[in-house]
Design a protein around this motif. Sequence first.
Motif, PDB file in Angstrom:
ATOM      1  N   GLU A  42      -9.376   2.800   1.262  1.00  0.00           N
ATOM      2  CA  GLU A  42      -9.715   4.092   2.076  1.00  0.00           C
ATOM      3  C   GLU A  42      -8.966   4.359   3.439  1.00  0.00           C
ATOM      4  O   GLU A  42      -8.309   5.096   3.647  1.00  0.00           O
ATOM      5  CB  GLU A  42     -11.353   4.038   2.363  1.00  0.00           C
ATOM      6  N   GLY A  43      -8.754   3.164   4.230  1.00  0.00           N
ATOM      7  CA  GLY A  43      -8.256   3.096   5.381  1.00  0.00           C
ATOM      8  C   GLY A  43      -8.750   3.784   6.481  1.00  0.00           C
ATOM      9  O   GLY A  43      -9.984   4.027   6.254  1.00  0.00           O
ATOM     10  N   PRO A  44      -8.032   4.025   7.430  1.00  0.00           N
ATOM     11  CA  PRO A  44      -8.591   4.787   8.579  1.00  0.00           C
ATOM     12  C   PRO A  44      -8.594   6.458   8.262  1.00  0.00           C
ATOM     13  O   PRO A  44      -8.077   6.646   7.170  1.00  0.00           O
ATOM     14  CB  PRO A  44      -7.554   4.646   9.791  1.00  0.00           C
ATOM     15  N   PRO A  45      -9.298   7.239   9.075  1.00  0.00           N
ATOM     16  CA  PRO A  45      -9.515   8.341   8.702  1.00  0.00           C
ATOM     17  C   PRO A  45      -8.329   9.397   8.184  1.00  0.00           C
ATOM     18  O   PRO A  45      -8.656  10.161   7.408  1.00  0.00           O
ATOM     19  CB  PRO A  45     -10.036   9.242   9.835  1.00  0.00           C
ATOM     20  N   ARG A  46      -7.350   9.367   8.915  1.00  0.00           N
ATOM     21  CA  ARG A  46      -6.059  10.025   8.580  1.00  0.00           C
ATOM     22  C   ARG A  46      -5.057   9.499   7.391  1.00  0.00           C
ATOM     23  O   ARG A  46      -4.274  10.128   6.994  1.00  0.00           O
ATOM     24  CB  ARG A  46      -5.356  10.385   9.838  1.00  0.00           C
ATOM     25  N   ALA A  47      -5.484   8.281   7.038  1.00  0.00           N
ATOM     26  CA  ALA A  47      -4.532   7.812   5.969  1.00  0.00           C
ATOM     27  C   ALA A  47      -5.027   8.455   4.476  1.00  0.00           C
ATOM     28  O   ALA A  47      -6.166   8.801   4.412  1.00  0.00           O
ATOM     29  CB  ALA A  47      -4.898   6.328   5.855  1.00  0.00           C
ATOM     30  N   ALA A  48      -4.042   8.271   3.417  1.00  0.00           N
ATOM     31  CA  ALA A  48      -4.472   8.711   2.209  1.00  0.00           C
ATOM     32  C   ALA A  48      -3.710   7.797   1.283  1.00  0.00           C
ATOM     33  O   ALA A  48      -2.508   7.978   0.686  1.00  0.00           O
ATOM     34  CB  ALA A  48      -3.947  10.121   2.206  1.00  0.00           C
ATOM     35  N   PRO A  49      -4.342   6.423   1.274  1.00  0.00           N
ATOM     36  CA  PRO A  49      -3.594   5.394   0.172  1.00  0.00           C
ATOM     37  C   PRO A  49      -3.700   6.042  -0.985  1.00  0.00           C
ATOM     38  O   PRO A  49      -4.677   6.659  -1.489  1.00  0.00           O
ATOM     39  CB  PRO A  49      -4.304   4.171   0.380  1.00  0.00           C
ATOM     40  N   THR A  50      -2.803   5.878  -1.861  1.00  0.00           N
ATOM     41  CA  THR A  50      -2.811   6.257  -3.461  1.00  0.00           C
ATOM     42  C   THR A  50      -2.830   5.033  -4.388  1.00  0.00           C
ATOM     43  O   THR A  50      -3.269   5.264  -5.336  1.00  0.00           O
ATOM     44  CB  THR A  50      -1.438   7.176  -3.789  1.00  0.00           C
ATOM     45  N   VAL A  86       0.959  -1.308  -0.020  1.00  0.00           N
ATOM     46  CA  VAL A  86      -0.147  -0.292  -0.071  1.00  0.00           C
ATOM     47  C   VAL A  86       0.841   1.010   0.219  1.00  0.00           C
ATOM     48  O   VAL A  86       1.820   1.401   0.884  1.00  0.00           O
ATOM     49  CB  VAL A  86      -1.012  -0.067   1.185  1.00  0.00           C
ATOM     50  N   HIS A  87       0.582   2.150  -1.047  1.00  0.00           N
ATOM     51  CA  HIS A  87       1.500   3.302  -1.211  1.00  0.00           C
ATOM     52  C   HIS A  87       0.678   4.578  -0.668  1.00  0.00           C
ATOM     53  O   HIS A  87      -0.741   4.331  -0.615  1.00  0.00           O
ATOM     54  CB  HIS A  87       1.754   3.484  -2.443  1.00  0.00           C
ATOM     55  N   GLY A  88       1.236   5.456  -0.397  1.00  0.00           N
ATOM     56  CA  GLY A  88       0.662   6.980  -0.007  1.00  0.00           C
ATOM     57  C   GLY A  88       0.962   7.215   1.565  1.00  0.00           C
ATOM     58  O   GLY A  88       1.902   6.593   1.934  1.00  0.00           O
ATOM     59  N   ARG A  89       0.167   8.092   1.998  1.00  0.00           N
ATOM     60  CA  ARG A  89       0.154   8.223   3.417  1.00  0.00           C
ATOM     61  C   ARG A  89      -0.577   7.227   4.353  1.00  0.00           C
ATOM     62  O   ARG A  89      -1.667   7.221   4.762  1.00  0.00           O
ATOM     63  CB  ARG A  89      -0.605   9.624   3.934  1.00  0.00           C
ATOM     64  N   VAL A  90       0.399   6.380   4.737  1.00  0.00           N
ATOM     65  CA  VAL A  90       0.086   4.981   5.374  1.00  0.00           C
ATOM     66  C   VAL A  90       0.641   4.737   6.859  1.00  0.00           C
ATOM     67  O   VAL A  90       0.282   3.500   7.234  1.00  0.00           O
ATOM     68  CB  VAL A  90      -0.402   3.855   4.536  1.00  0.00           C
ATOM     69  N   GLN A  91       1.678   5.317   6.928  1.00  0.00           N
ATOM     70  CA  GLN A  91       2.523   5.316   8.212  1.00  0.00           C
ATOM     71  C   GLN A  91       2.262   6.435   8.976  1.00  0.00           C
ATOM     72  O   GLN A  91       2.148   7.378   8.500  1.00  0.00           O
ATOM     73  CB  GLN A  91       3.907   5.182   7.872  1.00  0.00           C
ATOM     74  N   GLY A  92       2.150   6.116  10.578  1.00  0.00           N
ATOM     75  CA  GLY A  92       2.009   6.966  11.281  1.00  0.00           C
ATOM     76  C   GLY A  92       0.461   7.556  11.357  1.00  0.00           C
ATOM     77  O   GLY A  92       0.134   8.705  11.892  1.00  0.00           O
ATOM     78  N   VAL A  93      -0.386   6.868  10.766  1.00  0.00           N
ATOM     79  CA  VAL A  93      -2.091   7.024  10.911  1.00  0.00           C
ATOM     80  C   VAL A  93      -2.662   5.949  11.250  1.00  0.00           C
ATOM     81  O   VAL A  93      -3.877   5.945  11.049  1.00  0.00           O
ATOM     82  CB  VAL A  93      -2.370   7.727   9.464  1.00  0.00           C
ATOM     83  N   ARG A 132      -1.767   0.343  10.017  1.00  0.00           N
ATOM     84  CA  ARG A 132      -1.965  -1.191  10.631  1.00  0.00           C
ATOM     85  C   ARG A 132      -2.720  -1.748  11.655  1.00  0.00           C
ATOM     86  O   ARG A 132      -3.320  -2.832  11.328  1.00  0.00           O
ATOM     87  CB  ARG A 132      -0.268  -1.591  11.000  1.00  0.00           C
ATOM     88  N   ASP A 133      -2.894  -0.788  12.539  1.00  0.00           N
ATOM     89  CA  ASP A 133      -3.944  -1.306  13.682  1.00  0.00           C
ATOM     90  C   ASP A 133      -5.539  -1.401  12.833  1.00  0.00           C
ATOM     91  O   ASP A 133      -6.067  -2.244  13.477  1.00  0.00           O
ATOM     92  CB  ASP A 133      -4.100  -0.177  14.675  1.00  0.00           C
ATOM     93  N   TRP A 134      -5.669  -0.452  12.153  1.00  0.00           N
ATOM     94  CA  TRP A 134      -7.105  -0.273  11.329  1.00  0.00           C
ATOM     95  C   TRP A 134      -6.894  -1.717  10.493  1.00  0.00           C
ATOM     96  O   TRP A 134      -7.908  -2.410  10.531  1.00  0.00           O
ATOM     97  CB  TRP A 134      -7.029   0.745  10.500  1.00  0.00           C
ATOM     98  N   THR A 135      -5.996  -1.950   9.802  1.00  0.00           N
ATOM     99  CA  THR A 135      -6.047  -3.347   8.977  1.00  0.00           C
ATOM    100  C   THR A 135      -6.136  -4.446   9.732  1.00  0.00           C
ATOM    101  O   THR A 135      -7.026  -5.284   9.338  1.00  0.00           O
ATOM    102  CB  THR A 135      -4.576  -3.431   8.304  1.00  0.00           C
ATOM    103  N   VAL A 136      -5.437  -4.389  11.072  1.00  0.00           N
ATOM    104  CA  VAL A 136      -5.660  -5.864  11.807  1.00  0.00           C
ATOM    105  C   VAL A 136      -7.254  -5.892  12.102  1.00  0.00           C
ATOM    106  O   VAL A 136      -7.799  -6.977  12.139  1.00  0.00           O
ATOM    107  CB  VAL A 136      -4.877  -5.652  13.171  1.00  0.00           C
ATOM    108  N   ALA A 137      -7.984  -4.757  12.638  1.00  0.00           N
ATOM    109  CA  ALA A 137      -9.112  -4.786  13.146  1.00  0.00           C
ATOM    110  C   ALA A 137     -10.208  -5.135  12.008  1.00  0.00           C
ATOM    111  O   ALA A 137     -10.927  -5.942  12.183  1.00  0.00           O
ATOM    112  CB  ALA A 137      -9.527  -3.536  13.853  1.00  0.00           C
ATOM    113  N   LYS A 138      -9.834  -4.624  10.668  1.00  0.00           N
ATOM    114  CA  LYS A 138     -10.788  -4.715   9.721  1.00  0.00           C
ATOM    115  C   LYS A 138     -10.634  -6.413   9.164  1.00  0.00           C
ATOM    116  O   LYS A 138     -11.572  -7.143   8.902  1.00  0.00           O
ATOM    117  CB  LYS A 138     -10.491  -4.006   8.490  1.00  0.00           C
ATOM    118  N   ALA A 139      -9.571  -6.928   9.044  1.00  0.00           N
ATOM    119  CA  ALA A 139      -9.232  -8.091   8.675  1.00  0.00           C
ATOM    120  C   ALA A 139     -10.091  -9.208   9.916  1.00  0.00           C
ATOM    121  O   ALA A 139     -10.510 -10.217   9.203  1.00  0.00           O
ATOM    122  CB  ALA A 139      -7.638  -8.425   8.589  1.00  0.00           C
TER     123      ALA A 139
END
Length: 88
Positions: A62-70, A8-15, A18-25
Amino acid sequence: MTARHCIVHGRVQGVFYRDWTVAKADELGLAGWVRNRPDGTVEALLEGDADTIARMVAAMHEGPPRAAPTRIDQREVEPQGLDGFTRR
């Protein structure tokens, strides 16, 4: 069962991506793992049925609210028979 490797590329670290991905999965009943990579991307391995993996990948755009996957680079891989979903 099928498996997909994703980068996953974009703004995905520090937002909390990963925690959101674990919860969604977990919510979707997928197995696998997610981790940060040194280049600022997030890497994930998803295991489960193809339709559920497709739903997860759609949500990861989409990811969590502060993420911006490209974009998400994906490839089919051999399932490893993992149990549960972890953050690495």
